[in-house]
Design an enzyme around this catalytic site. Structure first.
Site, short mmCIF file in Angstrom:
data_model
loop_
_atom_site.label_atom_id
_atom_site.label_comp_id
_atom_site.label_asym_id
_atom_site.label_seq_id
_atom_site.Cartn_x
_atom_site.Cartn_y
_atom_site.Cartn_z
N GLN A 212 60.04 -3.66 37.16
CA GLN A 212 58.97 -3.33 38.10
C GLN A 212 58.47 -1.90 37.92
O GLN A 212 57.48 -1.52 38.53
CB GLN A 212 59.47 -3.50 39.53
CG GLN A 212 59.81 -4.91 39.93
CD GLN A 212 60.49 -4.97 41.29
OE1 GLN A 212 61.64 -5.35 41.39
NE2 GLN A 212 59.79 -4.57 42.34
N PHE A 243 61.60 -9.03 43.21
CA PHE A 243 61.95 -8.81 44.62
C PHE A 243 62.60 -7.46 44.89
O PHE A 243 63.28 -7.29 45.90
CB PHE A 243 62.86 -9.93 45.14
CG PHE A 243 62.32 -11.31 44.89
CD1 PHE A 243 61.14 -11.73 45.47
CD2 PHE A 243 63.00 -12.18 44.06
CE1 PHE A 243 60.64 -13.00 45.24
CE2 PHE A 243 62.51 -13.45 43.81
CZ PHE A 243 61.33 -13.86 44.40
N GLU A 247 63.47 -2.92 40.13
CA GLU A 247 62.81 -1.63 40.28
C GLU A 247 63.61 -0.54 39.58
O GLU A 247 63.08 0.25 38.81
CB GLU A 247 62.62 -1.28 41.76
CG GLU A 247 61.90 0.04 41.97
CD GLU A 247 61.58 0.33 43.41
OE1 GLU A 247 61.30 1.50 43.73
OE2 GLU A 247 61.61 -0.61 44.25
N ARG A 325 63.89 3.85 55.61
CA ARG A 325 62.93 2.82 56.03
C ARG A 325 63.52 1.94 57.12
O ARG A 325 62.81 1.48 58.02
CB ARG A 325 62.45 1.98 54.84
CG ARG A 325 61.31 1.05 55.19
CD ARG A 325 60.71 0.38 53.98
NE ARG A 325 59.73 1.19 53.29
CZ ARG A 325 58.41 1.14 53.51
NH1 ARG A 325 57.92 0.34 54.44
NH2 ARG A 325 57.58 1.89 52.83
N ARG A 357 62.97 -6.80 48.72
CA ARG A 357 61.77 -7.04 49.53
C ARG A 357 61.97 -6.63 51.00
O ARG A 357 62.76 -7.20 51.73
CB ARG A 357 61.46 -8.54 49.45
CG ARG A 357 60.08 -8.93 49.88
CD ARG A 357 59.89 -10.41 49.62
NE ARG A 357 58.51 -10.83 49.73
CZ ARG A 357 58.07 -12.06 49.40
NH1 ARG A 357 58.93 -12.95 48.91
NH2 ARG A 357 56.80 -12.38 49.52
N THR A 457 57.59 5.79 51.09
CA THR A 457 57.95 6.92 51.94
C THR A 457 58.24 8.17 51.12
O THR A 457 58.35 9.26 51.68
CB THR A 457 59.16 6.57 52.82
OG1 THR A 457 60.23 6.09 51.98
CG2 THR A 457 58.79 5.48 53.82
N ALA A 526 57.00 -1.61 47.58
CA ALA A 526 56.50 -1.10 48.86
C ALA A 526 55.22 -1.79 49.30
O ALA A 526 54.43 -1.23 50.06
CB ALA A 526 56.28 0.42 48.80
N GLU A 728 55.68 -7.73 51.38
CA GLU A 728 56.95 -7.63 52.09
C GLU A 728 56.90 -8.08 53.55
O GLU A 728 57.87 -8.69 54.03
CB GLU A 728 57.46 -6.19 52.01
CG GLU A 728 57.88 -5.77 50.63
CD GLU A 728 58.21 -4.30 50.55
OE1 GLU A 728 59.38 -3.97 50.34
OE2 GLU A 728 57.29 -3.48 50.71
#
Length: 781
Positions: A212, A243, A247, A325, A357, A457, A526, A728
Site C-alpha cells: 500500500q 486492509f 502498509e 486514533r 481498516r 493524523t 486513512a 474505513e
C-alpha cells in the site's frame, strides 16, 4: 486457457464520469482471471525463489544458529542472516524496533531469523526448515494484562483532556465503572505477502510488491541495499486485498527479495505461505478499556475517565498513530463535557500489530458504545434514546475532547432517518413480544452511529501527486500515487479526469502505481485515497485543459470562457470538433500535453504537547440497525436484518460506494463475532489458517441487507466534487451487530442486568454472558 470472446453489449463498455454508477475498471478481469497480481507476472529467466526461517520461541537470546544444512540443501543458491546485511538493518517505518532479520535475540514466535534463495518454491521452503537454532529462553510478556501491569510500553503514554473529569464524575447523579476487552483481527487478504525483485544496470532494482506504500518500500529497499532511492523502482498494479496489512508489513518481504536478488544477480520472488504469513505479520491491535463515567438520570454523559490500552506487539510500527486514533474516536458521535482519555502503547512479545481498516478508530468507538449500553441498562432506557441525547449538536455541544469543532451536524438527522426507514420503534416492540414468548431463542436489536475523522493524523502524509499524459489520438494515460487493492480507487480517479476533459472513461488508461512516475507518495490508507489522488489528478487535468482552452481560443478566435468540453467533443462557439481533433491540433501547435498534479489537505493540524487541534479535514457519518437471533443454550446466533444509512457526500461512484459499505460492514461484523485470535502459552499463534480462523462467509450475509446513501448531503468542505471517504467508516457499522447480540442476552434478565460480553462475541462468550445474566436474575428473585 482459451479466452472467450467479449459478448457484453457495447453500451456496457462505456463508463460515466464522476458521480455515475460505473463498474470497477478491473471487475471483468477479476471474474475472468485476467487480472495480474505479482505472482501472475511471467517469471524472468533464471528467477530464484526466496523464503524465510522463523523463530520457534517468543522471547530468547540466540545462542547458536547453524545453517549448514540449509546452505547444502538441494537447490539452495544463497542464505543471508543479519550479519550479511550491507547497510540498514532496522526497517521500522517511524520508530526503530523492526529488525529485517533477528540480531542476537528474538522478540516473538515467528520472527524472521534468515532468508534463503533456491531454484524452486518448494526447495526454498524445505531448506528454511533445516536450521539448527539454539535459544536461551527469557521471560515473555504474552498478554496485554501482564505487560500493562509491568508498564512495558513501546511508546510513551498520551493523554487528552477536556474540563475536570474527576469532579464531573464525583458530582454526577449516577456513576459506573468497568473493564472491557476488545480482540484483534487478522487482515486475511486473499493475496498474501509477496515481492518480486529484478536486478538491473548500475545496481538498480525493480521491485514488484503487493504494498500500500510504494514510496516507503522504495526508501527501505534503497537503505537496506545502500543505494540512492533513484536506483530503486517499486511498482504496484493491484493488490488482492490489503486492509492495512500491507502498509508497512509488505516492506520486509520486498527488502529480503531485493537483498537476495542483489547478492545472486538473479530475479528473486518471495511469497509467504498462508500459515507463515499469519504467524509473522501484524494484526489489528487488541485493546483493553477501563472506564469510569458519570451521567444524569436522562443518561447524558457528564464526565468520563477512559483508559485505552492497545497491545502493540514487540515494536512501535504504527502503534503511536493507531492508539492516537483510538483516542480521537473515543467520543464517537457523543459530546463529552468533561473527559480524560489515556492511551497506553503496550509492549508484548508477539508479532508487532499494525494498520487495519479503521486504524484504531473501531476500538475507540466500541469502547464508548459499550459505555452507552451500560448507561442504558442502568437507567432502564432504550440505548438509542441514550445515544440521541448525547449526540453532538449546536449551542455549545460541538467541540470534541481534543478541541476540534464539529461543523457539519449530520448524525442526528441521519439517525432519525434510519430510525424511520428501518422501522426501529415498531421492531423494538416486535422484539419484546418475541422474547416474552420464547424462553430459549431471543432476539436483539440495536442502532449504532459512526463519526469517523478523515485525514492522516500525521500531517505530512496528507499530500498526493499525479502524472497525466494526453496522446495525439485523444487517449489519456493517468498515473497517481494511490494503490488499487480492490476498492475501486483507479476507477474513481479516472472518473475525475474524464469529468474534467468531458471524455468517456474508456479513453483513459490507469497505469500501475510506480515510484519512478510519481515520487514521494503517501500510503493508500486513512480512507484518503480518492480525496488526495483525485484532487492531484484533477489539478493535472486542469493544467492541460487550460492549455488546450487558451490554444483553442486563439486558433479559432473564440472567447476562452465560451469553450466547453463535453461528450468527447469541444464546443468552439458555432463550431464543434472532437476532443482528439483538438489534441492533434494542439500538438501541431507545440502545446504541452503532459502535466503533473499535486494536492495537500488544508486546515489540519494537531499540537501533541497540548493534545489539541484539528487533526481531521472532515468527518464521515453513518449508522446501522441490526437485528439478531441467539440460542441461549448454545450461544449460536445469526444476523436477521441490517439497515444502513451512510453519508458519502456527493458520491463519486454510488455502486462502488455501496460495495465498500457492504464489505466494510461484513468485515466489522466478523471482527466482533467470529474472528478470534488464539495463542498458546509459548506465544505460538494457533489460529493461523482459514480452518481455525473464521472470517464471515457468504452464508453469514444478512438475508435482509438494506443500504442507502444519505441523500442531499454534499460535503461542505472542498473535497473532490464534494464527496466523502467511504473506505474505513463502514467497518464500524458492524458494532451494531455486537450491540444487538448484547441486547438479546440482556433480554434474559428483562434488561435489568448489564451483560459482560467482550469482543469478539463468539458463541462461547455469548453463552457465558447468558449464564451471567441468568445468575443475576436468580439472585434478584
Amino acid at each position: 486457457m482459451r479466452k472467450l470472446p467479449d459478448t457484453r453489449p457495447a453500451h456496457s463498455l462505456i463508463s460515466g464520469r464522476a458521480g455515475s454508477a460505473t463498474r470497477h475498471e478491473s471487475a471483468h478481469k477479476h471474474v475472468s482471471g485476467d487480472a495480474l497480481y505479482v505472482d501472475d507476472i511471467p517469471e524472468p529467466a533464471g528467477m530464484l525463489y526466496g523464503y524465510v526461517g522463523l523463530s520457534s520461541i517468543a522471547h530468547a537470546t540466540l545462542k547458536q544458529m547453524n545453517l549448514d544444512a540449509v546452505r547444502t540443501a538441494p537447490g539452495v543458491m544463497d542464505v543471508v542472516t543479519a550479519k550479511d546485511l550491507p547497510a540498514l538493518t532496522d526497517i521500522g517505518p517511524v520508530f526503530p524496533g523492526d529488525h529485517l532479520l533477528a540480531e542476537g535475540k528474538v522478540n516473538f514466535h515467528g520472527q524472521v531469523l534468515f532468508a534463503v534463495a533456491a531454484t524452486s518454491q518448494d526447495a526454498a521452503r524445505r531448506a528454511a526448515r533445516l536450521a539448527d537454532v539454539k535459544y536461551e529462553a527469557q521471560q515473555a510478556d504474552l498478554t496485554l494484562e501482564s505487560a500493562l501491569a509491568q508498564e512495558h510500553f513501546v511508546r510513551p503514554t498520551h493523554t487528552q483532556r477536556r474540563g475536570d473529569a474527576d469532579t464531573a464524575i464525583a458530582t454526577a447523579p449516577n456513576r459506573l465503572s468497568g473493564h472491557f476487552k476488545i480482540g484483534g483481527q487478522e487482515q486475511m487478504y486473499l493475496e498474501g505477502q509477496i515481492a518480486l525483485s529484478i536486478p538491473g544496470e548500475d545496481g538498480s532494482m525493480l521491485v514488484h510488491s503487493s504494498t500500500q506504500h510504494p514510496a516507503e518500500t522504495q526508501k527501505l529497499v534503497a537503505e537496506v541495499l545502500g543505494l540512492p532511492m533513484s536506483l530503486v523502482t517499486v511498482t504496484v498494479r493491484r493488490m488482492g486485498g490489503a486492509f492495512g496489512g500491507k502498509e508497512t508489513n509488505a516492506n520486509q518481504w520486498a527488502c529480503l527479495s531485493a537483498l537476495l536478488a542483489r547478492r545472486t544477480g538473479r530475479p528473486v520472488k518471495l511469497r509467504l505461505a498462508r500459515a507463515d504469513d499469519m504467524t509473522t505479520t501484524g494484526k489489528r491491535h487488541p485493546f483493553h478499556s477501563d472506564y469510569e463515567v458519570g451521567f444524569d438520570d436522562e443518561g447524558r454523559i457528564l464526565g468520563l475517565n477512559l483508559k485505552l490500552s492497545g497491545n502493540c506487539g514487540h515494536s512501535p510500527d504504527l502503534s503511536d498513530a493507531i492508539v492516537d486514533r483510538a483516542m480521537f474516536h473515543a467520543d464517537n458521535c457523543y459530546f463529552l463535557p468533561a473527559a480524560r482519555i489515556i492511551g497506553n502503547r503496550v509492549k508484548t512479545h508477539t508479532a508487532s500489530n499494525t494498520a487495519f481498516r479503521g486504524f484504531g478508530g473501531p476500538q475507540g468507538m466500541l469502547a464508548i458504545e459499550q459505555i452507552i449500553e451500560n448507561i442504558a441498562q442502568a437507567t432502564g432506557q432504550d440505548a438509542l434514546d441514550i445515544r440521541q441525547r448525547n449526540f453532538y449538536g449546536p449551542d455549545g455541544r460541538n467541540v470534541t475532547h481534543y478541541g476540534q469543532t464539529i461543523e457539519q451536524h449530520i448524525i442526528a438527522p441521519l439517525v432519525a432517518r434510519l430510525t424511520k426507514t428501518s422501522e426501529y420503534r415498531q421492531r423494538r416492540e416486535a422484539v419484546r413480544a418475541f422474547n416474552s414468548e420464547n424462553a430459549i431463542l431471543k432476539r436483539g436489536l440495536a442502532l449504532t452511529p459512526v463519526k469517523f475523522g478523515i485525514s492522516f493524523t500525521v500531517q505530512h502524509l496528507n499530500q498526493a501527486g499525479a502524472l497525466l499524459h494526453v496522446y495525439t489520438d485523444g487517449s489519456i494515460q493517468l498515473n497517481h500515487g494511490g494503490t488499487e487493492m480492490g476498492q475501486g480507487l483507479y476507477t474513481k480517479v479516472a472518473q475525475v479526469v474524464a469529468s474534467e476533459f468531458g471524455v468517456d472513461l474508456s479513453s483513459i488508461t490507469c497505469t500501475a502505481t510506480r515510484t519512478d512516475k510519481v515520487p514521494n507518495t503517501s500510503p493508500t490508507a486513512a480512507s484518503s485515497g480518492s480525496d488526495l489522488n483525485g484532487m492531484a489528478a484533477r489539478d493535472a487535468a486542469r493544467k492541460i485543459r487550460q492549455r488546450l482552452t487558451e490554444f483553442a481560443a486563439e486558433k479559432f478566435a473564440v472567447p476562452a470562457e465560451s469553450i466547453q468540453f463535453a461528450n468527447d467533443h469541444v464546443s468552439l462557439g458555432a463550431q464543434r470538433i472532437t476532443f482528439a481533433e483538438l489534441v492533434q491540433q494542439a500538438y501541431l501547435g507545440r502545446i504541452s500535453l503532459s502535466a503533473t498534479g499535486y494536492y495537500r489537505t488544508p486546515k489540519i493540524h494537531y499540537d501533541r504537547a497540548n493534545a489539541s487541534g484539528r487533526p481531521f479535514f472532515y468527518y464521515a457519518y453513518g449508522a446501522a440497525c441490526s437485528e439478531v437471533l441467539i440460542d441461549t443454550l448454545t450461544g449460536e446466533n445469526r444476523v436477521l436484518r441490517v439497515d444502513i444509512c451512510q453519508d458519502v457526500g456527493q458520491s463519486l461512484n454510488p455502486v462502488l460506494d455501496i460495495g465498500q459499505i457492504e464489505g466494510g460492514f461484513i468485515q466489522g461484523m466478523g471482527w466482533l463475532t467470529t474472528e478470534e485470535l488464539v495463542w498458546n502459552e509459548q506465544g505460538r499463534l494457533l489460529t493461523n489458517n482459514p480452518a481455525s480462523y473464521k472470517i464471515p462467509t457468504i452464508g453469514d450475509t444478512p438475508p435482509v441487507f438494506n443500504v442507502e446513501l444519505m441523500p442531499d448531503s454534499p460535503n461542505t468542505e472542498a473535497t473532490i466534487f464534494h464527496s466523502k471517504a467511504v473506505g474505513e467508516p463502514p467497518l464500524m457499522l458492524g458494532i451494531s451487530v455486537w450491540a444487538a447480540l448484547r441486547d438479546a442476552v440482556a433480554s434474559i434478565g428483562e434488561h435489568r442486568t448489564a451483560p459482560l460480553l467482550d469482543a469478539p462475541a463468539t458463541p462461547e462468550r455469548i453463552l457465558a454472558a447468558c449464564d451471567q445474566v441468568r445468575a443475576a436474575r436468580g439472585e434478584r428473585q
